[in-house]
Every structure is written in C-alpha cells, then in structure tokens.
Design an enzyme around this catalytic site. Structure first.
Site, PDB file in Angstrom:
ATOM      1  N   CYS A   1      -3.314  -3.272   2.984  1.00 53.11           N
ATOM      2  CA  CYS A   1      -2.200  -2.354   3.213  1.00 53.11           C
ATOM      3  C   CYS A   1      -0.930  -3.084   3.660  1.00 53.11           C
ATOM      4  CB  CYS A   1      -2.643  -1.300   4.218  1.00 53.11           C
ATOM      5  SG  CYS A   1      -1.866   0.285   3.938  1.00 53.11           S
TER       6      CYS A   1
ATOM      7  N   HIS B   1      -8.121   0.496   2.998  1.00 57.13           N
ATOM      8  CA  HIS B   1      -7.938   0.069   4.376  1.00 57.13           C
ATOM      9  C   HIS B   1      -9.186   0.306   5.225  1.00 57.13           C
ATOM     10  CE1 HIS B   1      -6.444   4.334   5.459  1.00 57.13           C
ATOM     11  NE2 HIS B   1      -7.683   4.214   5.824  1.00 57.13           N
TER      12      HIS B   1
END
Ligand SMILES: [Zn+2]
Lengths: 455, 252
Positions: B93, B193
């Site tokens: 991310c 994530h």
C-alpha cells in the site's frame, strides 16, 4: 401545534408498534427513519424541546458504557434522561429515542438528552441537536474499511467542534493527543479529563497504538507512560507540546479483577471516593468521562458517586449469563485496543470462544486481528467460530495458541460452550458486533436472556 | 542467520501489517532459521549489505509525507542498493507507492518516490476497498493470493515493470488494467494490505527462499511445513468471495 411534526410522531408510533409486534427488534431505528421522512426537522425540533438540553457522546471505544453511566448519574440527580440506550447511534436511532413516549404535540418524555453518536455522524448530530455538552472519549483505528482513515474521523470532529455553539462545553480525554489539541484549538469552554497516575501504564507505546505524530508540528511524540493504546503521558520531541493537566482525574486507582475498581474522583473541590462495579482500566476511563460530563452539567458530585456505583455494562459488554452451574460471559470486541483490554481482564475461565464475523457492522476487513495480542491466551482452550473462524485459527496458530478447535457454525460453537457451562464451566465469548447479536438471539431462543432492547 | 529491517515500523503499520512480520518470524522459526527483526525509523540509516529482507507497510497520508522526506535523506538509495544486490522486499500500500517513481496529488503536484519500481501513482477520487483475489506469478507455479485492499491512489506500471499478478476479483493497482502489484528482482509491491503472508504461505516462503539464496548463493529448497490451517483459510475465503462476490464498502 406543528401538523407536520405531529404526523411524523404518529407515523413513528405506528412503526414502533409494528416492529415490536413483528418481533423484528426493539424499534430502535425504524420509527426515526419513518418520522424523519415526514418531517426532516423532527430531530432538531424535538431535541430543542428538552428543557435541560442534550449531551452527545462519541468516541471509538466506551461511548455506550459512558452514556449509560451518565444516564444513571442523571437519574440519581432527579433528572429524567432521554437516552438511546440500546446503542442505535445514527441520527435515526437518536430520533427513535426521542419519539419513544413523546406526546403527539411533540413534547419528549424526559428533560435531558443523553445520546451516543457514531463517530462519523458527530458533525450532523451537532448541527441538528446543538448540544449543551459534547463528550469525546478517544479515537482509535476502527473500521478503516468504512471510514478510510483515522484522520477522516479526526477531521469530522474538528468540524463538529468548530460548529459547536459557543457556550456549549467540550468534554475531552486529553490523554489522547488528537483530542487535547482539539480542545486547545477551540474558543469555547472545555472540561478535560485523563488518568495521570502511571502505575497502570506501560512504558513507551504498545504496538497497537496509532497517532504518534504531534498534531501541532508533526514531529514524533514520545510517551513516558501509556495507559492503553496511545492514551497516556506524551511530549512532542519537536515543539515541546505536552499532555496538559486535566480538570478531572482519578487518583488512588485500585483495580480488583472480580469486583470492579475504586478510585478517588478529583476536580476543583473536595475528593470523592468512588467505586464502579466494572473491571478494567477502560471502564475507569468511562467513569471519569461520565463524571466530567456530569460536572459540565453542574450535577452535584454526590450523585456522580451514587450513579457510578450502580453502573452496568451495556448489552454484550461483559454481560454474564448463568447457564446451569456455569456461566457464559459475552464480551463485545471491535478493535485491537479494546480486544487487548478485554484479554488482559480475562479471569480463570475454562473455555474461550472467539467469534469473528466480517459483515458491514463488524468491519469487512479483519486485518486488525493481527494487532491483537492473542499470545496472552497461552494454553487456554479456545473455540474459533464465525464467518472468519479459519482466519482466527491462523492468527492463533501464529500466536502459539495450540489448544484450539475451529467450528465455523456459531450455533454449533455455542452448543459446545453451553454444554461445558451446564457442567459447571465458566466460558468467555469474545464476539464481534453481529456475532454478539447472533449469539444473543440464540440465547434468547433458548430462554437464557431477555431481548437486548429490554436490557 | 537472516536480518529483516522493518522500515518506519512506528509510522507505517496500519491494518495489521505486523502480521507479515509475525508470519516470516514463525516460518523461519519452525525451520530452525534464525531471523533477527530490527525497526528503522526517522533519522536512522540503512546499511544495504547487512539486510536480507525489507518490509515496508502502509500509512496514512500525513505519515507518508513525513516518511517520503526521510527516504530522500539516503534511505531510499540504500533500499535500492539492497534490492539490486538481491535482498528480498515486501512493500504494501503506502510503502509500495513510496517506492515507485512519483505520486501525483489531486492538485497535480508530483511527490518524488524512491524509483525502485517502474511505476507511478495518481491520487484518485474514489477509494478502492474490498476483498481481492489475485493469480500471482512468482516465477514458479502460480499461486492464488487472497487479501483485502483499501486505497485511493491508482498505480500504473511502466513498460518494463512486471506485475505481481492478475486481479481475478477486486481492483488491484488501479481498477482499470487488472494488474495487481509489481515484482522486480526479489522485491514485491502490492495493495493487499495487512496480514497478507499468513494466509498466503507460498509468498511468505518465496521471500524467505529469496533471502536465503542471496545470502548463501545457492538455491536450497525450504523444508516443507504443515500449512493446512493457512490453506484452509485461504480457500475458504476465496470460495466465499467467488460465491457471493466481493463486498465493497462505500466510503463518503
Ligand atoms: Zn510538536
């Protein structure tokens, strides 16, 4: 006479009777939805007719319990609170609470509004209700799939504080740097609270903490002590800004895992010895938040002490159900900080259920489970259940919690737990929001608990 | 003995990213491989030759700005050197975005990145949130990665860049071209994530194997582990998403 408002109230009544008759819940949201359709100003009009005004309570953790404590204190002080006690904390839920018992002319059944508000809805609630007091308890990472970022909520609260009517009081937990900064940057009056005693704190910051940059200058904050998450005694390494001295603080905190906690309540005047029948430092925070709110309402401290002594956990918050010779304790878990607090206050339970769902109300992202210290479970006997039972099992495997079973069906897992309880076991069940609802529904079917809206 | 450096661990660790560190630690542990984990934070330096695995997690915008300034001090260059020398890297991310060429804000300002990956990111006006299934190409047999994404930046790969995999369900890099993540030498960037590695043990082992290969100069296959619990979680969630469709939260 306001015909539109009266029509809205009448429609709300019908909706309330209907939902109860159909056993579709306690009518905690639908009446508000229906009434707001007819009169969009209903929330603002009805709340303005509360002679003592309203208190709004928001925060990631503790808002339901804090609101319940404040309502109990208000009762003791001879007030009649209107309170969304079932925890329906969106505007429709608040309006439903106001409609309950309200006259057709639009006079609410009570004199002081005590409303918990969802974090993201604080600006809208402030605009509609124009409260006398706004209480903000803490801001942790929670449901990032819904809000995007913690900063989104922080910005919403800044807007709300800026729009708060000037004479209204802001009551904040200054152990949370975001909230301390918020109260310092507002012009109107504030009552601050916090825990200054370090004896329960950890040195430095635990890994589940967030917000580690100074809200003023973006340098790193260093903590001499942290009570839970990022709540603690901080100082900025860049500009030197530090945690202010709170107006209301507990001293001589003594926690007795079985019987709750004792502390001395300190504000301006004399010191009041106080007892709460709820465990854990998080509940001391809730009690101090409720006390600060009560003081902001000019309620006499003797009623605070009386009200807190009668505090009860909200539904699914440490609710203990007797089953045969044993018991089942329901513990609602929503985020790492709260879950870690709950794990730390575990007693000698024989069996632990961990029920993780990932529906919208739970948060669809279960990544946060990896910020919870499940290592604390050691060699306890665990049953992983819920829609994400398998993910939970992986988490426990990597925490070396090996005495575990995986049973995705909540109904089967609950049967296992109830069988154990009937033969005398004490069971703790950590459940996400919808898992709590589901388990409570199953317990209700078995006649073990009353519906939550009667709780 | 392997050495893992967790880049800006105190600022870039949203969404349970530490699950990835725990997974690498335990999987090394179970095989008797010593793994030392060290956090690097603002103002500290990275010595490229002493690091075998780098982990760079996600953060919020504010923290990302602070970190991007610190990377420009020389840490960015050190990360690049380590990867060129064969170190393994997992970036997620925000960390992934910072390792690209640049990030263009909604105002059109280009914030320079480290330039390790031939990729750039453009601020988007909608958040891409939800479950993701990716068919990953790790240079061996294909592997199904199951995870969750939550980002508004759209990342586009340059002509020379190799995606980590193709999106089956979800948005991936940009919600447009079905690519997800990037792979360069032993470095990976991804939008999946939080605890990506625990439920995707093939990727975890690929990282450990890459790091060992660089250290020892030989390609010894890793000892197999009993991954039934991990794979059950992976397939159970993939089955749910495929049947019900990905749940997408609507934000603002
Ligand atoms: Zn500062």
């Amino acid at each position: 006479m306001n015909p539109r408002l009266s029509a809205a109230i009448a429609a709300g009544r019908v909706a309330s009777r209907l939902t109860r008759a159909l056993r579709r819940g306690g009518g905690t949201v639908l009446p508000g939805h229906v009434a707001a359709r007819i009169d969009t100003q209903a929330l603002s009009t009805l709340s303005s007719r509360l002679p003592q005004g309203s208190v709004l309570i928001s925060g990631t953790n503790g808002k339901t319990t804090t609101a319940r404590m404040l309502a109990q204190i208000a009762h003791r002080a001879g007030l009649r609170p209107v309170h969304n006690r079932a925890g329906a904390n969106l505007p429709a839920g608040i309006l439903s609470a106001l409609l309950d018992g309200c006259s057709l002319m639009g006079q609410p059944h009570g004199d002081l509004g005590i409303f918990e508000v969802d974090e993201a809805h604080v600006p809208a609630a402030v605009a509609a209700i124009r409260p006398r007091v706004l209480v903000l308890t803490n801001l942790f990472r929670d449901q990032l799939d819904r809000y995007g970022e913690v900063d989104f909520v922080a910005r919403a609260w800044q807007r709300a504080a800026a729009n708060l009517p000037l004479p209204a009081k802001l009551v904040v937990n200054i152990d949370d740097p975001t909230l301390a900064y918020l109260s310092e940057s507002r012009l109107g009056p504030a009552t601050t609270f916090g825990i200054s005693e370090c004896s329960f704190g950890h040195e430095g910051l635990p890994h589940e903490a967030d917000h580690r940059l100074c809200p003023r200058c973006r340098s790193r904050l260093t903590y001499s002590s942290s009570n839970y998450g990022h709540l603690g005694l901080y100082v900025c390494s860049g500009c030197g800004w530090r945690r202010p001295v709170p107006d209301v603080a507990p001293t001589e905190i003594a926690m007795d895992g079985e019987h709750g906690s004792d502390f001395n309540l300190n504000s301006d005047g004399p010191i009041f010895p106080t007892h709460i029948p709820l465990n854990g430092l998080h509940n001391v925070y809730n009690a101090v938040a409720a006390s600060a709110a009560a003081l902001a309402l000019d309620i006499d401290p003797q009623y605070i002490v009386q009200g807190l002594a009668e505090a009860q956990g909200a539904f699914g918050r440490d609710e203990v159900v007797q089953v045969g010779d044993g018991s089942l304790k329901l513990v609602l878990v929503k985020n790492p900080v709260g879950f870690n607090q709950a794990l730390r206050s575990l007693g000698a339970e024989d069996l632990t259920l961990v029920a993780i769902n990932d529906l919208f109300a739970d948060g669809t992202d279960v990544s946060w489970l990896w910020d919870v210290d499940f290592e604390l479970l050691g060699n306890r006997r665990i049953v992983c259940t819920g829609l994400r039972a398998h993910d939970m099992s992986v988490r426990l495997k990597y925490a070396s919690v090996d005495n575990r079973t995986t049973e995705p069906s909540l109904e089967n897992a609950l049967s296992l737990a109830l069988d154990a309880a009937r033969s005398g076991a004490r069971v703790a069940a950590f459940c996400t929001y919808t898992a709590t609802l589901e388990i409570r529904h199953l317990l209700q079917q078995r006649g073990l608990v009353a519906p939550f809206w009667e709780n | 003995m392997l050495r893992l450096v967790h880049l800006y661990a105190d600022l870039m660790n949203l969404y349970g990213d530490r699950g990835n560190i725990i997974a690498l630690q335990r999987r090394c542990d179970w095989r008797g491989i010593a793994l030392e984990v060290q956090d690097l934070t603002l103002g500290e330096n990275l010595e490229p030759s002493t690091v075998d695995i780098l982990f760079f997690g996600g953060g919020q915008d504010v923290e990302q700005e602070t970190v991007s300034r610190d990377l420009a001090r020389g840490v960015g260059r050190a990360i690049q050197e380590a990867v060129e020398d064969g170190a393994a890297l997992l970036s997620v991310c925000g960390g992934y975005q910072l390792l690209g060429r640049f990030f263009r804000t909604t105002e059109g300002v280009e914030i320079p990145g480290v330039g390790l990956f031939d990729a750039h990111t453009v601020a988007g006006d909608r958040r891409m949130v939800g479950d993701v299934i990716v068919e990953a190409d790790l240079g061996q047999k294909p592997s199904t990665l199951v995870g969750f994404e939550n980002h508004s930046g759209q990342t586009f790969l340059g002509p020379g860049a190799h995606p980590l995999g193709r999106v089956q369900i979800g948005h991936g890099n940009n919600g447009v071209d079905r690519t997800e993540g990037v792979r360069y030498r032993n470095a990976v960037g991804t939008y999946l994530h939080g605890p990506l590695l625990p439920k995707n043990p093939a990727l975890a082992d690929w990282i450990i194997e890459s790091a060992l290969g660089r250290r020892d100069g030989l390609e010894t296959p890793l000892a197999a582990l009993d991954d039934r619990v991990e794979l059950e979680a992976n397939t159970a969630q993939a089955r749910r998403i495929r049947q019900a469709g990905p749940r997408r939260a609507s934000i603002r």
